[in-house]
Design a protein around this motif. Sequence first.
Motif, PDB file in Angstrom:
ATOM      1  N   LEU A  87       0.839  -1.207   0.000  1.00  0.00           N
ATOM      2  CA  LEU A  87       0.000   0.000   0.000  1.00  0.00           C
ATOM      3  C   LEU A  87       0.871   1.252   0.000  1.00  0.00           C
ATOM      4  N   SER A  88       1.911   1.248   0.815  1.00  0.00           N
ATOM      5  CA  SER A  88       2.849   2.377   0.815  1.00  0.00           C
ATOM      6  C   SER A  88       3.554   2.463  -0.536  1.00  0.00           C
ATOM      7  N   GLY A  89       3.836   1.299  -1.120  1.00  0.00           N
ATOM      8  CA  GLY A  89       4.465   1.278  -2.433  1.00  0.00           C
ATOM      9  C   GLY A  89       3.607   1.919  -3.500  1.00  0.00           C
ATOM     10  N   VAL A  90       2.305   1.647  -3.473  1.00  0.00           N
ATOM     11  CA  VAL A  90       1.384   2.266  -4.435  1.00  0.00           C
ATOM     12  C   VAL A  90       1.449   3.783  -4.304  1.00  0.00           C
ATOM     13  N   LYS A  91       1.381   4.248  -3.080  1.00  0.00           N
ATOM     14  CA  LYS A  91       1.401   5.691  -2.839  1.00  0.00           C
ATOM     15  C   LYS A  91       2.706   6.318  -3.353  1.00  0.00           C
ATOM     16  N   LEU A  92       3.829   5.676  -3.070  1.00  0.00           N
ATOM     17  CA  LEU A  92       5.123   6.200  -3.519  1.00  0.00           C
ATOM     18  C   LEU A  92       5.234   6.183  -5.041  1.00  0.00           C
ATOM     19  N   ILE A  93       4.821   5.105  -5.658  1.00  0.00           N
ATOM     20  CA  ILE A  93       4.898   5.023  -7.119  1.00  0.00           C
ATOM     21  C   ILE A  93       4.042   6.110  -7.753  1.00  0.00           C
ATOM     22  N   LYS A  94       2.830   6.278  -7.278  1.00  0.00           N
ATOM     23  CA  LYS A  94       1.929   7.272  -7.875  1.00  0.00           C
ATOM     24  C   LYS A  94       2.420   8.701  -7.631  1.00  0.00           C
ATOM     25  N   GLU A  95       3.096   8.939  -6.511  1.00  0.00           N
ATOM     26  CA  GLU A  95       3.648  10.278  -6.250  1.00  0.00           C
ATOM     27  C   GLU A  95       4.790  10.601  -7.213  1.00  0.00           C
ATOM     28  N   HIS A  96       5.617   9.607  -7.516  1.00  0.00           N
ATOM     29  CA  HIS A  96       6.829   9.857  -8.299  1.00  0.00           C
ATOM     30  C   HIS A  96       6.742   9.396  -9.752  1.00  0.00           C
ATOM     31  N   PHE A  97       5.837   8.466 -10.044  1.00  0.00           N
ATOM     32  CA  PHE A  97       5.688   7.911 -11.392  1.00  0.00           C
ATOM     33  C   PHE A  97       4.199   7.775 -11.702  1.00  0.00           C
ATOM     34  N   PRO A  98       3.478   8.885 -11.793  1.00  0.00           N
ATOM     35  CA  PRO A  98       2.009   8.821 -11.901  1.00  0.00           C
ATOM     36  C   PRO A  98       1.483   8.097 -13.131  1.00  0.00           C
ATOM     37  N   SER A  99       2.275   7.966 -14.179  1.00  0.00           N
ATOM     38  CA  SER A  99       1.779   7.288 -15.381  1.00  0.00           C
ATOM     39  C   SER A  99       1.864   5.762 -15.279  1.00  0.00           C
ATOM     40  N   VAL A 100       2.575   5.246 -14.295  1.00  0.00           N
ATOM     41  CA  VAL A 100       2.692   3.795 -14.135  1.00  0.00           C
ATOM     42  C   VAL A 100       1.375   3.250 -13.599  1.00  0.00           C
ATOM     43  N   LYS A 101       0.871   2.230 -14.237  1.00  0.00           N
ATOM     44  CA  LYS A 101      -0.378   1.583 -13.827  1.00  0.00           C
ATOM     45  C   LYS A 101      -0.054   0.531 -12.766  1.00  0.00           C
ATOM     46  N   ILE A 102      -0.960   0.379 -11.798  1.00  0.00           N
ATOM     47  CA  ILE A 102      -0.741  -0.580 -10.719  1.00  0.00           C
ATOM     48  C   ILE A 102      -1.981  -1.441 -10.529  1.00  0.00           C
ATOM     49  N   ILE A 103      -1.752  -2.743 -10.502  1.00  0.00           N
ATOM     50  CA  ILE A 103      -2.807  -3.699 -10.156  1.00  0.00           C
ATOM     51  C   ILE A 103      -2.377  -4.395  -8.870  1.00  0.00           C
ATOM     52  N   MET A 104      -3.202  -4.310  -7.872  1.00  0.00           N
ATOM     53  CA  MET A 104      -2.954  -5.059  -6.646  1.00  0.00           C
ATOM     54  C   MET A 104      -3.317  -6.511  -6.936  1.00  0.00           C
ATOM     55  N   GLN A 105      -2.416  -7.407  -6.619  1.00  0.00           N
ATOM     56  CA  GLN A 105      -2.668  -8.840  -6.775  1.00  0.00           C
ATOM     57  C   GLN A 105      -2.360  -9.463  -5.416  1.00  0.00           C
ATOM     58  N   THR A 106      -3.407  -9.717  -4.658  1.00  0.00           N
ATOM     59  CA  THR A 106      -3.227 -10.043  -3.256  1.00  0.00           C
ATOM     60  C   THR A 106      -4.254 -11.043  -2.761  1.00  0.00           C
ATOM     61  N   ALA A 107      -3.996 -11.574  -1.596  1.00  0.00           N
ATOM     62  CA  ALA A 107      -4.940 -12.496  -0.949  1.00  0.00           C
ATOM     63  C   ALA A 107      -5.952 -11.736  -0.098  1.00  0.00           C
ATOM     64  N   PHE A 108      -5.723 -10.452   0.139  1.00  0.00           N
ATOM     65  CA  PHE A 108      -6.564  -9.671   1.046  1.00  0.00           C
ATOM     66  C   PHE A 108      -7.771  -9.083   0.330  1.00  0.00           C
ATOM     67  N   ASP A 109      -8.955  -9.375   0.868  1.00  0.00           N
ATOM     68  CA  ASP A 109     -10.165  -8.800   0.279  1.00  0.00           C
ATOM     69  C   ASP A 109     -10.951  -7.987   1.298  1.00  0.00           C
ATOM     70  N   ASP A 110     -10.253  -7.485   2.335  1.00  0.00           N
ATOM     71  CA  ASP A 110     -10.979  -6.670   3.314  1.00  0.00           C
ATOM     72  C   ASP A 110     -11.099  -5.233   2.807  1.00  0.00           C
ATOM     73  N   ASP A 111     -12.203  -4.612   3.196  1.00  0.00           N
ATOM     74  CA  ASP A 111     -12.561  -3.298   2.679  1.00  0.00           C
ATOM     75  C   ASP A 111     -11.464  -2.249   2.864  1.00  0.00           C
ATOM     76  N   ASP A 112     -10.843  -2.203   4.039  1.00  0.00           N
ATOM     77  CA  ASP A 112      -9.833  -1.170   4.296  1.00  0.00           C
ATOM     78  C   ASP A 112      -8.689  -1.239   3.286  1.00  0.00           C
ATOM     79  N   LYS A 113      -8.194  -2.426   3.032  1.00  0.00           N
ATOM     80  CA  LYS A 113      -7.070  -2.569   2.100  1.00  0.00           C
ATOM     81  C   LYS A 113      -7.502  -2.253   0.669  1.00  0.00           C
ATOM     82  N   ILE A 114      -8.675  -2.694   0.293  1.00  0.00           N
ATOM     83  CA  ILE A 114      -9.180  -2.414  -1.060  1.00  0.00           C
ATOM     84  C   ILE A 114      -9.287  -0.910  -1.278  1.00  0.00           C
TER      85      ILE A 114
END
Length: 120
Positions: free
Chosen positions: A41-68
């Motif tokens: 999650l911190s990685g997504v935030k950092l990537i979008k701050e510094h490389f906003p054109s990079v697309k990100i797909i979360m691929q995870t085992a977690f399906d809880d609302d907070d993480k989504i």
Amino acid sequence: LSPELEWAGGFANCNEVKADMQRTQPDLVLMDIEMPGTDGLSGVKLIKEHFPSVKIIMQTAFDDDDKIFTALQYGAEGYILKTASVTQIAQSIDEVLKGGAAMTPSIALKVMRYYNNKTS
């Protein structure tokens, strides 16, 4: 498995995400949430701050609302579960690279319910 895609690299965590992104210059990142050190999650935030054109797909085992919703709030274009088939993963990558969003059906339902509850 797609001839039009090229593997840029893989990393165990997001501790050096800025340097990793500069070195590999990916168009799209498949990101897990739970990793040692700096999490996804911190990685997504950092990537979008510094490389906003990079697309990100979360691929995870977690399906809880907070993480989504945190992942989506930070800018992820997709959220798929690790139980997704190879075909579903490939379709998600294709969809996001074409400018769309990708979600496992159960995640899409959670998002729809969240917004339906907000408007009622």
